[in-house]
Design an enzyme around this catalytic site. Structure first.
Site, mmCIF file in Angstrom:
data_model
loop_
_atom_site.group_PDB
_atom_site.id
_atom_site.type_symbol
_atom_site.label_atom_id
_atom_site.label_comp_id
_atom_site.label_asym_id
_atom_site.label_seq_id
_atom_site.Cartn_x
_atom_site.Cartn_y
_atom_site.Cartn_z
ATOM 1 N N LYS A 144 0.835 -1.127 0.104
ATOM 2 C CA LYS A 144 -0.184 0.162 0.167
ATOM 3 C C LYS A 144 0.836 1.086 0.070
ATOM 4 C CE LYS A 144 -3.651 -2.323 2.135
ATOM 5 N NZ LYS A 144 -4.308 -2.784 3.488
ATOM 6 N N GLN A 187 -5.435 -1.554 9.434
ATOM 7 C CA GLN A 187 -5.360 -2.650 8.910
ATOM 8 C C GLN A 187 -6.020 -4.012 9.791
ATOM 9 O OE1 GLN A 187 -3.940 -3.315 5.974
ATOM 10 N NE2 GLN A 187 -3.738 -5.554 6.222
ATOM 11 N N ASP A 212 -11.949 2.403 3.870
ATOM 12 C CA ASP A 212 -12.361 0.804 3.694
ATOM 13 C C ASP A 212 -13.948 0.899 3.613
ATOM 14 O OD1 ASP A 212 -10.184 -0.835 3.653
ATOM 15 O OD2 ASP A 212 -10.031 -0.137 5.580
HETATM 16 N N1 GUN Z 1 -6.872 -6.605 5.896
HETATM 17 C C1 GUN Z 1 -6.966 -7.375 4.653
HETATM 18 N N2 GUN Z 1 -7.635 -6.715 3.638
HETATM 19 C C2 GUN Z 1 -7.820 -5.560 4.261
HETATM 20 C C3 GUN Z 1 -8.607 -4.340 3.527
HETATM 21 O O1 GUN Z 1 -8.991 -4.448 2.538
HETATM 22 N N3 GUN Z 1 -8.611 -3.378 4.694
HETATM 23 C C4 GUN Z 1 -8.244 -3.373 5.870
HETATM 24 N N4 GUN Z 1 -8.475 -2.278 6.545
HETATM 25 N N5 GUN Z 1 -7.509 -4.539 6.531
HETATM 26 C C5 GUN Z 1 -7.534 -5.401 5.430
#
Ligand code: GUN
Length: 303
Positions: free
Chosen positions: A52, A96, A119
């Protein structure tokens, strides 16, 4: 049988986002800002967080990482969120997942300002999606929709089975497909009669986190198969069970490969399918950048 190439779709979307970022910089003197809050150092999460940050940097998005120790209290996570909520340089907040077991994810998510919820995990944003007036969508299901759209696969009128009911992927995916007029069955690993449901489904989205869970005999011939699973295979016996021989060289070289939730032999029955790797994966992190820019634009509009 055609491969749905997630990398290609991701690159096209990244180009579009790049133009938007340039426009924001030139016309508004604003750089979209994303903060990623990570608790602990789970290796899979670290690898996602790194990718990311790398893509954000490449695209000209301000990316900040707040790393808290694995034993951090829920209040510390909430404090980091509060700081980001009131930081004018930050437009998007990501916590996360998964969080360590002593932290209640909802207790944390509820504190993210809905307008900075990249998200779309906050109940306000999930509620809007349920009411078919979503503004921001969770990255993985949004990536799936963008792959379908790119290849002209219209879910309207299709029987769609979503396997996996997490709030990250399965539940919003089911609602988003329903909003696009698919007839959706939301299944999970313990659904009774799963094979019968899948054999009637022209579209299957698998997000259960179990390698090869959906096998060739469970799939309707001519179906569209979307595989969200990312499962790490590092044992020879598991490799033999779940992976094609064509990946053996890579397995030997790296000691592990990733594979999806749909068994590779099932793809032979599909009209279109997303491979793992190279299918949905590249879209997820790309849609995070898309959502960051989208939130930034909305905040400028609402200011
Ligand atoms: N962990 C795995 N995929 C994601 C996601 O799309 N967003 C977040 N915040 N955590 C994750």
């Amino acid at each position: 049988m055609g491969v749905l190439d997630g990398k290609l779709v991701a690159e096209k979307i990244q180009q579009e986002i790049g133009l938007e970022i340039e426009r924001l910089r030139n016309e508004r003197r604003v750089v979209p800002g994303l903060v990623v809050i990570m608790v602990g150092d789970d290796p899979a999460s670290s690898s996602y967080v790194n990718s990311k940050n790398k893509l954000a940097e490449k695209m000209g998005i301000l990316s900040r990482l707040v790393k808290l120790p694995g034993n951090a209290a829920e209040a510390e996570v909430i404090q980091s969120i509060a700081a980001a909520n009131s930081d004018p340089l930050i437009h998007a907040i990501l916590v996360q997942m998964p969080l360590p077991r002593h932290i209640d994810p909802w207790g944390v998510i509820d504190h993210i300002a809905p307008e900075k919820d990249v998200d779309a995990f906050h109940p306000f944003n999930q509620g809007l999606i349920l009411q078919n007036r979503g503004r921001i969508f969770p990255c993985t299901p949004l990536g799936v929709m963008r792959i379908l759209d790119h290849y002209g696969i219209d879910p309207a009128g299709m029987n769609a089975a979503v396997v996996g009911r997490s709030f990250l992927v399965g539940k919003p995916m089911a609602v988003m497909l329903s909003n696009r007029n698919a007839t959706v069955t939301l299944c999970h690993s313990r659904t009774a009669g799963l094979t019968g449901i899948l054999r009637e489904s022209g579209l299957v989205v698998a997000a259960v986190g179990k390698p090869g869970f959906i096998t060739a005999e469970m799939v309707k011939p001519g179906a569209v198969l979307i595989d969200v699973g990312i499962n790490h295979i590092n044992k020879e016996a598991d490799f033999d069970k779940h992976c094609p021989r064509s990946q053996y060289e890579a397995f030997q070289k790296k000691g592990s490969v990733i594979t999806g939730d749909i068994h590779y032999q099932a793809f032979a029955k599909a009209v279109h399918y997303t491979p793992v790797p190279g299918g949905v994966g590249p879209l997820t992190v790309t849609m995070l950048m898309h959502n960051t820019v989208e939130l930034c634009k909305r905040q400028l509009r609402d200011a």
